[in-house]
Motif scaffolding. Sequence first.
Motif, short mmCIF file in Angstrom:
data_model
loop_
_atom_site.label_atom_id
_atom_site.label_comp_id
_atom_site.label_asym_id
_atom_site.label_seq_id
_atom_site.Cartn_x
_atom_site.Cartn_y
_atom_site.Cartn_z
N LYS A 120 -14.62 3.55 0.74
CA LYS A 120 -15.74 3.16 -0.12
C LYS A 120 -17.00 3.95 0.25
CE LYS A 120 -13.71 -0.20 -2.61
NZ LYS A 120 -13.43 -0.10 -4.05
N ALA B 199 -0.59 3.86 6.25
CA ALA B 199 -1.34 2.71 5.75
C ALA B 199 -2.80 3.10 5.49
CB ALA B 199 -1.27 1.56 6.76
N SER C 90 -0.58 2.08 10.35
CA SER C 90 0.02 3.41 10.50
C SER C 90 -0.86 4.44 9.81
CB SER C 90 1.41 3.42 9.87
OG SER C 90 1.30 3.28 8.46
C1 HXC Z 1 -0.66 -3.14 7.92
C2 HXC Z 1 0.18 -2.45 5.88
C3 HXC Z 1 -0.13 -3.70 5.30
C4 HXC Z 1 -0.72 -4.71 6.15
C5 HXC Z 1 0.76 -2.46 3.77
N1 HXC Z 1 0.73 -1.71 4.89
N2 HXC Z 1 0.24 -3.68 4.00
N3 HXC Z 1 -0.09 -2.15 7.14
N4 HXC Z 1 -0.98 -4.36 7.44
N5 HXC Z 1 -1.04 -5.92 5.69
C6 HXC Z 1 1.24 -0.35 5.07
C7 HXC Z 1 2.72 -0.23 4.79
O1 HXC Z 1 3.51 -0.68 5.90
C8 HXC Z 1 2.85 1.28 4.57
O2 HXC Z 1 2.83 1.99 5.79
C9 HXC Z 1 1.56 1.61 3.85
O3 HXC Z 1 0.64 0.55 4.14
C10 HXC Z 1 1.74 1.71 2.35
O4 HXC Z 1 2.33 0.50 1.90
P1 HXC Z 1 3.16 0.42 0.54
O5 HXC Z 1 3.50 -1.01 0.32
O6 HXC Z 1 4.25 1.43 0.55
O7 HXC Z 1 2.04 0.95 -0.50
P2 HXC Z 1 1.90 0.76 -2.06
O8 HXC Z 1 3.16 0.21 -2.67
O9 HXC Z 1 1.34 2.02 -2.56
O10 HXC Z 1 0.80 -0.44 -2.20
C11 HXC Z 1 -0.53 -0.24 -1.83
C12 HXC Z 1 -1.12 -1.45 -1.10
C13 HXC Z 1 -0.83 -2.78 -1.89
C14 HXC Z 1 -2.61 -1.21 -0.91
C15 HXC Z 1 -0.44 -1.59 0.27
O11 HXC Z 1 -1.30 -3.90 -1.18
C16 HXC Z 1 -1.41 -2.74 -3.28
O12 HXC Z 1 -0.76 -2.26 -4.21
N6 HXC Z 1 -2.64 -3.26 -3.48
C17 HXC Z 1 -3.30 -3.26 -4.82
C18 HXC Z 1 -4.05 -4.54 -5.08
C19 HXC Z 1 -5.16 -4.82 -4.10
O13 HXC Z 1 -5.05 -4.54 -2.90
N7 HXC Z 1 -6.24 -5.45 -4.60
C20 HXC Z 1 -7.37 -5.89 -3.78
C21 HXC Z 1 -8.48 -4.95 -3.88
S1 HXC Z 1 -9.85 -5.70 -3.08
P3 HXC Z 1 4.20 2.56 6.50
O14 HXC Z 1 3.72 3.29 7.70
O15 HXC Z 1 5.00 1.32 6.84
O16 HXC Z 1 4.86 3.41 5.47
C22 HXC Z 1 -10.78 -4.53 -2.33
C23 HXC Z 1 -11.92 -4.88 -1.44
C24 HXC Z 1 -12.69 -6.03 -1.86
O17 HXC Z 1 -10.57 -3.40 -2.51
C25 HXC Z 1 -13.76 -6.53 -0.91
C26 HXC Z 1 -13.83 -8.07 -0.96
C27 HXC Z 1 -14.98 -8.70 -0.19
#
Ligand code: HXC
Length: 263
Positions: free
Chosen positions: A160, A108, A105
């Motif tokens: 990035k 997202a 979305s």
């Molecule tokens: C599609 C998704 C999704 C998925 C979340 N969303 N996961 N869409 N596929 N798998 C959508 C949700 O439906 C929502 O959209 C929007 O993203 C925001 O989601 P929330 O859960 O409300 O967000 P939030 O609570 O702020 O959390 C952020 C997050 C979460 C990114 C979604 O995963 C998080 O907190 N991550 C932090 C830790 C992390 O990711 N670490 C890894 C970093 S590694 P809608 O439209 O439904 O509202 C990295 C790269 C490394 O950065 C490279 C490695 C080789």
Amino acid sequence: MTSFRDNLLAGKTAFVAGGTSGINLGIAKRFAELGARVAVAGRDPDKARRAADEIGHDAIGLSGDVRDYGAIRGVMETVADKFGPMDIVISGAAGNFLAPVLGMSANAFRTVVDIDLNGTFNVFRGCHDLLNTPGASLIAITAGQAVNASALQAHACAAKAGINQLVRVLALEWGPDVRVNGISPGPIADTEGMKRLAPDDATREAHYARIAMKRWGKVSEVAESAVFLCSPAASYITGTILDCDGGSQVGDASRLDLARGMA
Ligand code: HXC
Ligand code: NAP
């Protein structure tokens, strides 16, 4: 025996945004071992406290969301009040998940750009008048997605890439007083990033084959890159992105395996 290196960061203050787990926590730990006063921050206050305990050396763990300029500015004011002006600031908070553009979305996409790119702007913009200058060192944690497009990674690739350019612009604008660089880690073992981006054996094997050095990276190796960039050894380095990735971004080493298979 105590060597110069054991005290390399003695008297320095370091703040690590997103330093409550994984690679950034590893950086924070290494800074503390080398004598720095260290503060870390993430969204979850309990996780931040646990991280500070794990770092030891009187480290502090604070909570704030990098997407909220006022919140992260407040965190950094607390760090400067407690420890004095900051010598080192790392911007490493990130969010990621695998999704095609049509499975993503607008919110997202915005969420990842907001954490990674706007978050890095907020951390660096917000820390400037709290820095110990001249000589302060800022590092953004970027990724290979900044330069190599990757399917299911539109949000992270865009974010990035923006971080890399922000690093370069800040290096130009703040040049005389503050060095600004990036570190681009490759696939680092036992991290949340790897769990999310290489969740199964097939994906891991495909990743692995591409790496020139034929192994995953270690958190400690990224930490040493950060130590280098903050040290006097890097005193004339600014605006650079240091790849700490076993050659992952040089190209695709998997052809060599194919050629060996044909021999
Ligand atoms: C599609 C998704 C999704 C998925 C979340 N969303 N996961 N869409 N596929 N798998 C959508 C949700 O439906 C929502 O959209 C929007 O993203 C925001 O989601 P929330 O859960 O409300 O967000 P939030 O609570 O702020 O959390 C952020 C997050 C979460 C990114 C979604 O995963 C998080 O907190 N991550 C932090 C830790 C992390 O990711 N670490 C890894 C970093 S590694 P809608 O439209 O439904 O509202 C990295 C790269 C490394 O950065 C490279 C490695 C080789
Ligand atoms: P991680 O363990 O998930 O670390 C992310 C950190 O950021 C946590 O401390 C998290 O704590 C914090 N955070 C997330 N969203 C935040 C927000 N909105 N505000 C404040 N803090 C927030 O990830 P990792 O795998 O070690 O990755 C660390 C860095 O390396 C990231 O920049 C990532 O893009 C980069 N990188 C990783 C790899 C890899 O192989 N893992 C490869 C290339 C680049 P909370 O959840 O409590 O907020």
